[in-house]
Design a protein around this motif. Structure first.
Motif, PDB file in Angstrom:
ATOM      1  N   LYS A   1      57.901 -25.892  46.716  1.00 61.29           N
ATOM      2  CA  LYS A   1      58.863 -25.452  47.897  1.00 61.29           C
ATOM      3  C   LYS A   1      59.234 -26.681  48.964  1.00 61.29           C
ATOM      4  CE  LYS A   1      58.636 -21.236  46.691  1.00 61.29           C
ATOM      5  NZ  LYS A   1      58.239 -21.172  45.359  1.00 61.29           N
ATOM      6  N   GLN A   2      58.668 -27.466  48.428  1.00 60.27           N
ATOM      7  CA  GLN A   2      58.722 -29.020  49.493  1.00 60.27           C
ATOM      8  C   GLN A   2      60.088 -29.683  48.980  1.00 60.27           C
ATOM      9  OE1 GLN A   2      55.599 -31.580  50.484  1.00 60.27           O
ATOM     10  NE2 GLN A   2      57.126 -33.054  51.234  1.00 60.27           N
ATOM     11  N   ASN A   3      61.257 -29.167  49.247  1.00 59.71           N
ATOM     12  CA  ASN A   3      62.501 -29.720  48.670  1.00 59.71           C
ATOM     13  C   ASN A   3      63.630 -29.274  49.752  1.00 59.71           C
ATOM     14  OD1 ASN A   3      63.936 -27.517  47.350  1.00 59.71           O
ATOM     15  ND2 ASN A   3      62.144 -27.555  46.012  1.00 59.71           N
ATOM     16  N   THR A   4      64.409 -30.173  49.802  1.00 58.26           N
ATOM     17  CA  THR A   4      65.571 -29.526  50.798  1.00 58.26           C
ATOM     18  C   THR A   4      66.337 -28.344  50.718  1.00 58.26           C
ATOM     19  OG1 THR A   4      65.919 -32.227  50.904  1.00 58.26           O
ATOM     20  CG2 THR A   4      67.569 -30.820  52.229  1.00 58.26           C
ATOM     21  N   SER A   5      66.452 -28.107  49.529  1.00 61.01           N
ATOM     22  CA  SER A   5      67.201 -26.821  49.214  1.00 61.01           C
ATOM     23  C   SER A   5      66.247 -25.647  49.618  1.00 61.01           C
ATOM     24  CB  SER A   5      67.595 -26.476  47.820  1.00 61.01           C
ATOM     25  OG  SER A   5      66.639 -26.378  46.970  1.00 61.01           O
ATOM     26  N   SER A   6      64.775 -25.706  49.422  1.00 54.91           N
ATOM     27  CA  SER A   6      63.754 -24.635  49.856  1.00 54.91           C
ATOM     28  C   SER A   6      63.969 -24.581  51.298  1.00 54.91           C
ATOM     29  CB  SER A   6      62.604 -25.089  49.313  1.00 54.91           C
ATOM     30  OG  SER A   6      62.376 -24.761  47.986  1.00 54.91           O
ATOM     31  N   LEU A   7      63.971 -25.706  51.981  1.00 53.50           N
ATOM     32  CA  LEU A   7      63.777 -25.927  53.517  1.00 53.50           C
ATOM     33  C   LEU A   7      64.961 -24.995  54.178  1.00 53.50           C
ATOM     34  CD1 LEU A   7      61.651 -27.782  53.145  1.00 53.50           C
ATOM     35  CD2 LEU A   7      62.541 -29.308  54.970  1.00 53.50           C
ATOM     36  N   TYR A   8      66.211 -25.131  53.526  1.00 55.92           N
ATOM     37  CA  TYR A   8      67.423 -24.627  54.307  1.00 55.92           C
ATOM     38  C   TYR A   8      67.171 -23.081  53.718  1.00 55.92           C
ATOM     39  CZ  TYR A   8      69.490 -28.775  55.986  1.00 55.92           C
ATOM     40  OH  TYR A   8      69.974 -29.962  56.680  1.00 55.92           O
ATOM     41  N   LYS A   9      66.929 -22.802  52.562  1.00 54.57           N
ATOM     42  CA  LYS A   9      66.764 -21.291  52.259  1.00 54.57           C
ATOM     43  C   LYS A   9      65.894 -20.475  53.106  1.00 54.57           C
ATOM     44  CE  LYS A   9      66.907 -20.452  47.434  1.00 54.57           C
ATOM     45  NZ  LYS A   9      66.168 -20.520  46.110  1.00 54.57           N
ATOM     46  N   LEU A  10      64.904 -21.262  53.619  1.00 60.25           N
ATOM     47  CA  LEU A  10      63.907 -20.314  54.375  1.00 60.25           C
ATOM     48  C   LEU A  10      64.619 -20.366  55.757  1.00 60.25           C
ATOM     49  CD1 LEU A  10      61.268 -19.027  55.007  1.00 60.25           C
ATOM     50  CD2 LEU A  10      60.016 -21.224  55.537  1.00 60.25           C
ATOM     51  N   ALA A  11      65.075 -21.491  56.270  1.00 59.06           N
ATOM     52  CA  ALA A  11      65.750 -21.542  57.298  1.00 59.06           C
ATOM     53  C   ALA A  11      67.002 -20.201  57.808  1.00 59.06           C
ATOM     54  CB  ALA A  11      66.349 -22.908  57.575  1.00 59.06           C
ATOM     55  N   LYS A  12      67.684 -20.341  56.423  1.00 57.15           N
ATOM     56  CA  LYS A  12      68.881 -19.209  56.589  1.00 57.15           C
ATOM     57  C   LYS A  12      68.037 -17.808  56.424  1.00 57.15           C
ATOM     58  CE  LYS A  12      72.848 -17.634  54.022  1.00 57.15           C
ATOM     59  NZ  LYS A  12      72.496 -16.082  54.170  1.00 57.15           N
ATOM     60  N   HIS A  13      67.161 -17.776  55.721  1.00 57.40           N
ATOM     61  CA  HIS A  13      66.517 -16.413  55.669  1.00 57.40           C
ATOM     62  C   HIS A  13      65.958 -15.823  56.863  1.00 57.40           C
ATOM     63  CE1 HIS A  13      64.318 -13.020  53.716  1.00 57.40           C
ATOM     64  NE2 HIS A  13      63.222 -13.471  54.460  1.00 57.40           N
ATOM     65  N   LEU A  14      65.057 -16.760  57.459  1.00 61.02           N
ATOM     66  CA  LEU A  14      64.651 -16.615  58.921  1.00 61.02           C
ATOM     67  C   LEU A  14      65.647 -16.084  59.894  1.00 61.02           C
ATOM     68  CD1 LEU A  14      61.789 -19.140  59.143  1.00 61.02           C
ATOM     69  CD2 LEU A  14      61.807 -16.729  58.641  1.00 61.02           C
ATOM     70  N   LYS A  15      66.831 -17.049  59.810  1.00 63.08           N
ATOM     71  CA  LYS A  15      68.044 -16.632  60.779  1.00 63.08           C
ATOM     72  C   LYS A  15      68.686 -15.150  60.569  1.00 63.08           C
ATOM     73  CE  LYS A  15      72.164 -18.493  62.614  1.00 63.08           C
ATOM     74  NZ  LYS A  15      73.186 -19.253  62.209  1.00 63.08           N
ATOM     75  N   ASP A  16      68.856 -14.757  59.176  1.00 59.87           N
ATOM     76  CA  ASP A  16      69.355 -13.614  58.949  1.00 59.87           C
ATOM     77  C   ASP A  16      68.443 -12.525  59.270  1.00 59.87           C
ATOM     78  OD1 ASP A  16      71.415 -15.024  57.562  1.00 59.87           O
ATOM     79  OD2 ASP A  16      70.712 -14.816  55.685  1.00 59.87           O
ATOM     80  N   GLU A  17      67.327 -12.559  59.136  1.00 59.82           N
ATOM     81  CA  GLU A  17      66.251 -11.711  59.396  1.00 59.82           C
ATOM     82  C   GLU A  17      66.030 -11.502  60.876  1.00 59.82           C
ATOM     83  OE1 GLU A  17      63.976  -9.841  57.098  1.00 59.82           O
ATOM     84  OE2 GLU A  17      65.587 -10.370  55.930  1.00 59.82           O
ATOM     85  N   HIS A  18      66.812 -12.536  61.862  1.00 58.94           N
ATOM     86  CA  HIS A  18      66.630 -12.318  63.299  1.00 58.94           C
ATOM     87  C   HIS A  18      65.298 -12.794  63.691  1.00 58.94           C
ATOM     88  CE1 HIS A  18      70.665 -10.834  63.046  1.00 58.94           C
ATOM     89  NE2 HIS A  18      70.369  -9.668  62.297  1.00 58.94           N
ATOM     90  N   ILE A  19      64.631 -13.692  63.005  1.00 60.00           N
ATOM     91  CA  ILE A  19      63.226 -14.001  63.514  1.00 60.00           C
ATOM     92  C   ILE A  19      63.426 -15.518  64.058  1.00 60.00           C
ATOM     93  CG2 ILE A  19      61.074 -15.004  62.447  1.00 60.00           C
ATOM     94  CD1 ILE A  19      61.207 -12.615  60.559  1.00 60.00           C
ATOM     95  N   ALA A  20      64.117 -16.341  63.651  1.00 60.25           N
ATOM     96  CA  ALA A  20      64.380 -17.640  64.317  1.00 60.25           C
ATOM     97  C   ALA A  20      65.707 -17.866  64.797  1.00 60.25           C
ATOM     98  CB  ALA A  20      64.103 -18.525  63.036  1.00 60.25           C
ATOM     99  N   THR A  21      65.651 -18.686  65.983  1.00 60.69           N
ATOM    100  CA  THR A  21      66.899 -19.130  66.598  1.00 60.69           C
ATOM    101  C   THR A  21      66.512 -20.751  66.829  1.00 60.69           C
ATOM    102  OG1 THR A  21      68.130 -19.129  68.619  1.00 60.69           O
ATOM    103  CG2 THR A  21      66.010 -18.073  68.695  1.00 60.69           C
ATOM    104  N   GLU A  22      67.367 -21.386  67.503  1.00 55.82           N
ATOM    105  CA  GLU A  22      67.299 -22.812  67.577  1.00 55.82           C
ATOM    106  C   GLU A  22      66.890 -23.444  66.309  1.00 55.82           C
ATOM    107  OE1 GLU A  22      65.570 -23.595  71.555  1.00 55.82           O
ATOM    108  OE2 GLU A  22      66.353 -21.368  71.923  1.00 55.82           O
ATOM    109  N   ILE A  23      67.262 -23.168  65.073  1.00 58.12           N
ATOM    110  CA  ILE A  23      66.623 -23.677  63.838  1.00 58.12           C
ATOM    111  C   ILE A  23      67.075 -25.290  63.699  1.00 58.12           C
ATOM    112  CG2 ILE A  23      66.102 -23.525  61.425  1.00 58.12           C
ATOM    113  CD1 ILE A  23      67.356 -20.640  62.034  1.00 58.12           C
TER     114      ILE A  23
END
Ligand SMILES: [Zn+2]
Ligand SMILES: [Zn+2]
Lengths: 343, 103
Positions: free
Chosen positions: A100-122
């Protein structure tokens, strides 16, 4: 008029509100009680602990729903209860496939957390030695850092919890030193300051080598005041940074001559703090703290501020002492007011 | 700092030191709350022989084991002076152990 003045004065040292120790015969005892009050003041309330736990379990669920083979754990100061109010929570995502330590995984998780309304100011920070994503959790407003596929932080947290269990006074002094360095902006490793683990190692080694403690003469928790001053004296005035390194081999703190620690040679700057990683004898965990000159100066300054305050208050009358703070001469607390209840 | 006229004799009536005046004596703050030593009381009939833990004594100045930094015979590493003595000195041991330490 006096009331307004008092309020201004006490907001810088909120821990002394309704906790007056100025009648103590010994100034050292007065300082000890203030340290205990300070630690109590900045320790999280039940609501804060609950909010934090909810935040973490929400995050963990989100990670698991995206990657069923992964899990999320907390490390750093939140895993050891050595955090100051408003600190970031450090988390790590580990997976069975370790992929999971690659750029595409990082962006995947970031997008997921945003879509789930958990994260902001990512923010995704992928081009560093330790790639992370940073964000603010929507509900609790807590700042969170997530790193990937690393276990050393978790191992360190376990070790520190063992140290806290076996070393009375460690938690209190670490929190004081952290707050002290934090208010002087000397606790950020990215700018050469002293990181949390280095601070813990300094205090841990100090407590296990102090003459009154190794002879089992004192209970450290009852002597936090004089122990804090002795700490600032040691690492502000006397410690031989050029020649001495700190070792934690098998959990037993000791000093060793830098000359005998071959892995750190050649040294670019001999005036530097060297702390042997308890998990890897070849690694110096404080090599990033290049600003040790200012850190040493700040510790020496704290020694002078505290001892001058002791001399001043020693000569003062009881009425002059009333409402004064000893600790406040070197530590201020700025930030939103906290509930301070006795439990 | 070499001027002889500025030099004043200081003397501390608390600890007999000539390095500081009474109102700046470290003994004002370097005060430890000693444990009610239950262990020691129980050991009283046991000869009350406390040993110096030399294995836990390390020098902040040279890094060796067996002496405190204040008592190091190597060149001082820190450039900050240590006139009054610090906590890391044989003088900061309980009286009974002091003799053994300095021997
Ligand atoms: Zn004196
Ligand atoms: Zn030495």
């Amino acid at each position: 008029k006096t009331k307004i003045e008092e309020k201004i004065v006490t907001t810088e040292y909120p821990w002394i509100v309704n906790h007056d120790h100025s009648k103590q015969t010994e100034i050292a005892d007065w300082l000890t009680l203030e340290i205990q009050d300070f630690v109590h003041y900045i320790s999280p309330s039940k609501e804060e602990i609950k909010a934090r736990n909810i935040t973490i379990s929400k995050l963990r669920q989100a990670v698991k729903s995206l990657w069923p083979d992964a899990d999320l754990h907390v490390f750093g100061s939140y895993a050891t209860d050595l955090y100051l109010p408003g600190s970031d929570i450090d988390c790590v995502v580990n997976s069975t496939n370790c992929d999971k330590q690659n750029t595409s995984s990082l962006y995947k998780l970031a997008k997921h957390l945003k879509d789930e309304h958990i994260a902001t100011e990512i923010e995704v920070i992928s081009k560093t030695r330790v790639p992370i994503i940073k964000f603010v959790e929507v509900e609790s407003r807590i700042h969170i850092d997530v790193s990937f596929e690393r276990t050393n932080g978790l191992e360190a947290a376990k070790l520190i919890r063992d140290w806290l269990d076996t070393t009375p006074g460690l938690r209190e002094l670490v929190l004081i030193v952290k707050q002290f360095l934090h208010s002087r902006r000397l606790n950020n490793v990215h700018t050469g300051g002293l990181g949390g683990f280095s601070i813990i190692c300094l205090v841990y080694s100090y407590l296990h080598m102090h003459p009154r403690i190794i002879t089992n003469e004192i209970d450290p928790v009852e002597n936090l005041g004089v122990l804090l001053i002795d700490f600032f004296e040691l690492y502000g005035k006397n410690f031989g940074y050029d020649d001495v390194a700190i070792s934690m081999t098998d959990g037993m703190p000791s000093y060793l001559n830098k000359y005998d620690w071959r892995d750190i040679h050649p040294m670019r700057n001999p005036f530097s703090l060297a702390i042997q990683d308890p998990g890897d004898k070849t690694n110096n965990i404080s090599r990033g703290s290049f600003n040790i000159r200012d850190i040493k100066k700040a510790f020496a300054g704290a020694f002078d501020l505290l001892t001058n305050r002791c001399f001043e208050l020693d000569g003062a009358t009881l009425s002059e002492r009333k409402g004064k703070s000893v600790l406040g001469n070197c530590i201020k607390y700025k930030g939103k007011e906290r509930d301070f209840t006795d439990e | 700092s070499q001027c002889p006229h500025k030099w004043k004799r200081v003397y501390c009536t608390l600890c007999n030191s000539k390095r500081h005046a009474r109102d700046r004596c470290p003994s004002i703050w370097r005060v430890y709350l000693i444990k009610e030593d239950k262990e020691n009381k129980n050991k009283n009939f046991n000869n009350n022989k406390k040993q110096i833990p030399f294995d836990k004594i390390y020098c902040y100045n040279c890094g060796s084991q067996g002496h405190f930094g204040d008592d190091c015979d190597q060149r001082r590493s820190s450039r900050v002076p240590n006139d009054d003595g610090s906590a890391f000195s044989g003088d900061n041991l309980p009286a009974k152990l002091k003799k053994d330490y300095y021997n």
